[in-house]
Design a protein around this motif. Structure first.
Motif, PDB file in Angstrom:
ATOM      1  N   GLU A  69      84.503  37.177  47.877  1.00 45.63           N
ATOM      2  CA  GLU A  69      84.945  36.008  48.471  1.00 45.63           C
ATOM      3  C   GLU A  69      84.764  35.920  49.792  1.00 45.63           C
ATOM      4  O   GLU A  69      84.699  37.058  50.582  1.00 45.63           O
ATOM      5  N   GLU A  70      84.781  34.694  50.531  1.00 39.67           N
ATOM      6  CA  GLU A  70      84.316  34.555  51.940  1.00 39.67           C
ATOM      7  C   GLU A  70      85.571  35.440  52.793  1.00 39.67           C
ATOM      8  O   GLU A  70      86.530  35.306  52.327  1.00 39.67           O
ATOM      9  N   SER A  71      84.802  36.316  53.775  1.00 42.06           N
ATOM     10  CA  SER A  71      86.113  36.798  54.379  1.00 42.06           C
ATOM     11  C   SER A  71      85.856  36.205  55.776  1.00 42.06           C
ATOM     12  O   SER A  71      85.082  35.273  56.252  1.00 42.06           O
ATOM     13  N   THR A  72      86.595  36.821  56.656  1.00 42.27           N
ATOM     14  CA  THR A  72      86.980  36.053  57.964  1.00 42.27           C
ATOM     15  C   THR A  72      85.585  36.426  58.756  1.00 42.27           C
ATOM     16  O   THR A  72      84.849  37.245  58.589  1.00 42.27           O
ATOM     17  N   HIS A  73      85.279  35.378  59.782  1.00 42.62           N
ATOM     18  CA  HIS A  73      84.155  35.449  60.429  1.00 42.62           C
ATOM     19  C   HIS A  73      83.918  36.799  61.213  1.00 42.62           C
ATOM     20  O   HIS A  73      82.966  37.624  61.365  1.00 42.62           O
ATOM     21  N   ALA A  74      85.196  37.269  61.810  1.00 37.59           N
ATOM     22  CA  ALA A  74      85.285  38.481  62.519  1.00 37.59           C
ATOM     23  C   ALA A  74      84.653  39.747  61.723  1.00 37.59           C
ATOM     24  O   ALA A  74      83.994  40.741  62.234  1.00 37.59           O
ATOM     25  N   THR A  75      85.251  39.773  60.674  1.00 37.77           N
ATOM     26  CA  THR A  75      85.042  40.911  59.657  1.00 37.77           C
ATOM     27  C   THR A  75      83.456  40.910  59.435  1.00 37.77           C
ATOM     28  O   THR A  75      82.937  42.210  59.273  1.00 37.77           O
ATOM     29  N   GLU A  76      82.764  39.750  58.885  1.00 33.69           N
ATOM     30  CA  GLU A  76      81.425  39.700  58.593  1.00 33.69           C
ATOM     31  C   GLU A  76      80.545  40.241  59.932  1.00 33.69           C
ATOM     32  O   GLU A  76      79.612  40.787  59.563  1.00 33.69           O
ATOM     33  N   ARG A  77      80.996  39.716  60.928  1.00 37.61           N
ATOM     34  CA  ARG A  77      80.314  39.932  62.180  1.00 37.61           C
ATOM     35  C   ARG A  77      80.348  41.373  62.601  1.00 37.61           C
ATOM     36  O   ARG A  77      79.407  41.904  62.772  1.00 37.61           O
ATOM     37  N   CYS A  78      81.539  42.104  62.209  1.00 41.07           N
ATOM     38  CA  CYS A  78      81.483  43.445  62.604  1.00 41.07           C
ATOM     39  C   CYS A  78      80.837  44.282  61.488  1.00 41.07           C
ATOM     40  O   CYS A  78      79.984  45.266  61.976  1.00 41.07           O
ATOM     41  N   GLN A  79      80.780  43.775  60.035  1.00 42.98           N
ATOM     42  CA  GLN A  79      79.827  44.512  59.220  1.00 42.98           C
ATOM     43  C   GLN A  79      78.511  44.346  59.598  1.00 42.98           C
ATOM     44  O   GLN A  79      77.652  45.344  59.509  1.00 42.98           O
ATOM     45  N   SER A  80      77.955  43.042  59.983  1.00 44.55           N
ATOM     46  CA  SER A  80      76.624  43.011  60.292  1.00 44.55           C
ATOM     47  C   SER A  80      76.192  43.888  61.526  1.00 44.55           C
ATOM     48  O   SER A  80      75.305  44.373  61.600  1.00 44.55           O
ATOM     49  N   ASP A  81      77.193  44.008  62.645  1.00 45.33           N
ATOM     50  CA  ASP A  81      77.020  44.847  63.738  1.00 45.33           C
ATOM     51  C   ASP A  81      76.886  46.366  63.281  1.00 45.33           C
ATOM     52  O   ASP A  81      76.137  46.806  64.062  1.00 45.33           O
ATOM     53  N   MET A  82      77.463  46.622  62.127  1.00 44.46           N
ATOM     54  CA  MET A  82      77.692  48.121  61.997  1.00 44.46           C
ATOM     55  C   MET A  82      76.226  48.409  61.247  1.00 44.46           C
ATOM     56  O   MET A  82      75.733  49.707  61.257  1.00 44.46           O
ATOM     57  N   GLN A  83      75.548  47.501  60.574  1.00 43.94           N
ATOM     58  CA  GLN A  83      74.384  47.800  59.813  1.00 43.94           C
ATOM     59  C   GLN A  83      73.196  48.628  60.542  1.00 43.94           C
ATOM     60  O   GLN A  83      72.859  49.576  59.944  1.00 43.94           O
ATOM     61  N   PRO A  84      72.916  48.195  61.596  1.00 46.58           N
ATOM     62  CA  PRO A  84      71.888  49.068  62.262  1.00 46.58           C
ATOM     63  C   PRO A  84      72.278  50.481  62.660  1.00 46.58           C
ATOM     64  O   PRO A  84      71.545  51.290  62.662  1.00 46.58           O
ATOM     65  N   LEU A  85      73.574  50.586  62.797  1.00 50.38           N
ATOM     66  CA  LEU A  85      74.014  51.947  63.138  1.00 50.38           C
ATOM     67  C   LEU A  85      74.149  52.879  61.901  1.00 50.38           C
ATOM     68  O   LEU A  85      73.503  53.835  62.017  1.00 50.38           O
ATOM     69  N   LEU A  86      74.423  52.333  60.636  1.00 50.32           N
ATOM     70  CA  LEU A  86      74.409  52.948  59.593  1.00 50.32           C
ATOM     71  C   LEU A  86      73.007  53.381  59.122  1.00 50.32           C
ATOM     72  O   LEU A  86      72.868  54.384  58.601  1.00 50.32           O
ATOM     73  N   HIS A 118      96.534  50.798  77.133  1.00 48.68           N
ATOM     74  CA  HIS A 118      96.398  49.847  78.291  1.00 48.68           C
ATOM     75  C   HIS A 118      95.798  48.592  78.241  1.00 48.68           C
ATOM     76  O   HIS A 118      95.780  47.908  79.298  1.00 48.68           O
ATOM     77  N   GLN A 119      95.818  48.081  77.155  1.00 51.02           N
ATOM     78  CA  GLN A 119      95.330  46.701  77.013  1.00 51.02           C
ATOM     79  C   GLN A 119      96.301  46.222  75.843  1.00 51.02           C
ATOM     80  O   GLN A 119      96.441  46.804  74.636  1.00 51.02           O
ATOM     81  N   PRO A 120      96.306  44.730  75.768  1.00 47.55           N
ATOM     82  CA  PRO A 120      97.201  44.366  74.622  1.00 47.55           C
ATOM     83  C   PRO A 120      96.258  44.075  73.442  1.00 47.55           C
ATOM     84  O   PRO A 120      95.094  44.291  73.576  1.00 47.55           O
ATOM     85  N   ASP A 121      96.825  44.041  72.419  1.00 45.72           N
ATOM     86  CA  ASP A 121      96.093  44.141  70.893  1.00 45.72           C
ATOM     87  C   ASP A 121      94.915  42.805  70.931  1.00 45.72           C
ATOM     88  O   ASP A 121      95.470  41.790  71.386  1.00 45.72           O
ATOM     89  N   GLU A 122      93.882  43.389  70.549  1.00 46.48           N
ATOM     90  CA  GLU A 122      92.964  42.344  70.252  1.00 46.48           C
ATOM     91  C   GLU A 122      92.125  42.303  68.834  1.00 46.48           C
ATOM     92  O   GLU A 122      92.492  43.445  68.243  1.00 46.48           O
ATOM     93  N   ALA A 123      91.612  41.449  68.329  1.00 42.89           N
ATOM     94  CA  ALA A 123      91.222  41.408  67.094  1.00 42.89           C
ATOM     95  C   ALA A 123      90.250  42.448  66.958  1.00 42.89           C
ATOM     96  O   ALA A 123      89.210  42.716  67.622  1.00 42.89           O
ATOM     97  N   ALA A 124      90.246  43.459  65.974  1.00 40.15           N
ATOM     98  CA  ALA A 124      89.198  44.440  65.793  1.00 40.15           C
ATOM     99  C   ALA A 124      88.734  44.277  64.141  1.00 40.15           C
ATOM    100  O   ALA A 124      89.247  43.553  63.634  1.00 40.15           O
ATOM    101  N   CYS A 125      87.817  45.120  63.969  1.00 42.20           N
ATOM    102  CA  CYS A 125      87.170  44.917  62.839  1.00 42.20           C
ATOM    103  C   CYS A 125      88.009  45.794  61.966  1.00 42.20           C
ATOM    104  O   CYS A 125      88.530  46.680  62.007  1.00 42.20           O
ATOM    105  N   GLU A 126      88.121  45.297  60.589  1.00 39.32           N
ATOM    106  CA  GLU A 126      89.107  45.962  59.788  1.00 39.32           C
ATOM    107  C   GLU A 126      88.468  45.666  58.478  1.00 39.32           C
ATOM    108  O   GLU A 126      87.626  44.945  58.107  1.00 39.32           O
TER     109      GLU A 126
END
Length: 126
Positions: A69-86, A118-126
């Motif tokens: 099912e559709e996941s959040t935009h941030a998660t999809e972006r993170c997964q897409s960003d990880m593909q070249p590294l993998l 040192h920084q407030p919580d920000e959205a991370a890839c999950e």
């Protein structure tokens, strides 16, 4: 879980575009007619499991991604960003791959530890 044809079709198109392939190139690699492939991308027809497995392999996406099912935009972006590294990690021979992964995981953990202190919580890839 019932997955709608439009969802699978959308994911097939996204995966092809992410891989930088044309519809013609994708159809040739799959060994099917371009129109047959176009029908898959538009949701006119559902892919057979063997075709979906081939699409997943060609685009380096897990089969479950096409049906999820559709996941959040941030998660999809993170997964897409990880593909070249993998993809690069997969090209490394063992034991170099394992050594680099262990080193990089240690570096990432140190970075995250620093950020958490040192920084407030920000959205991370999950």
């Amino acid at each position: 879980m019932v997955t709608a044809k439009p969802q699978i079709a959308k994911r097939i198109k996204e995966a092809r575009e992410w891989k930088g392939l044309s519809q013609v190139a994708m159809a040739k690699r799959l060994g099917i007619a371009r129109q047959t492939y176009l029908d898959l991308e538009t949701g006119k027809t559902e892919p057979r499991i063997t075709v979906l497995l081939s699409i997943a392999a060609l685009t380096e996406r897990p089969v479950s991604w096409f049906m999820a099912e559709e996941s959040t935009h941030a998660t999809e972006r993170c997964q897409s960003d990880m593909q070249p590294l993998l993809s690069l990690y997969r090209q490394l021979p063992e034991p170099l791959r394992s050594q680099l992964l262990a080193s990089h995981i240690g570096q990432l953990k140190a970075c995250l530890d620093y950020l958490h202190h040192h920084q407030p919580d920000e959205a991370a890839c999950e």
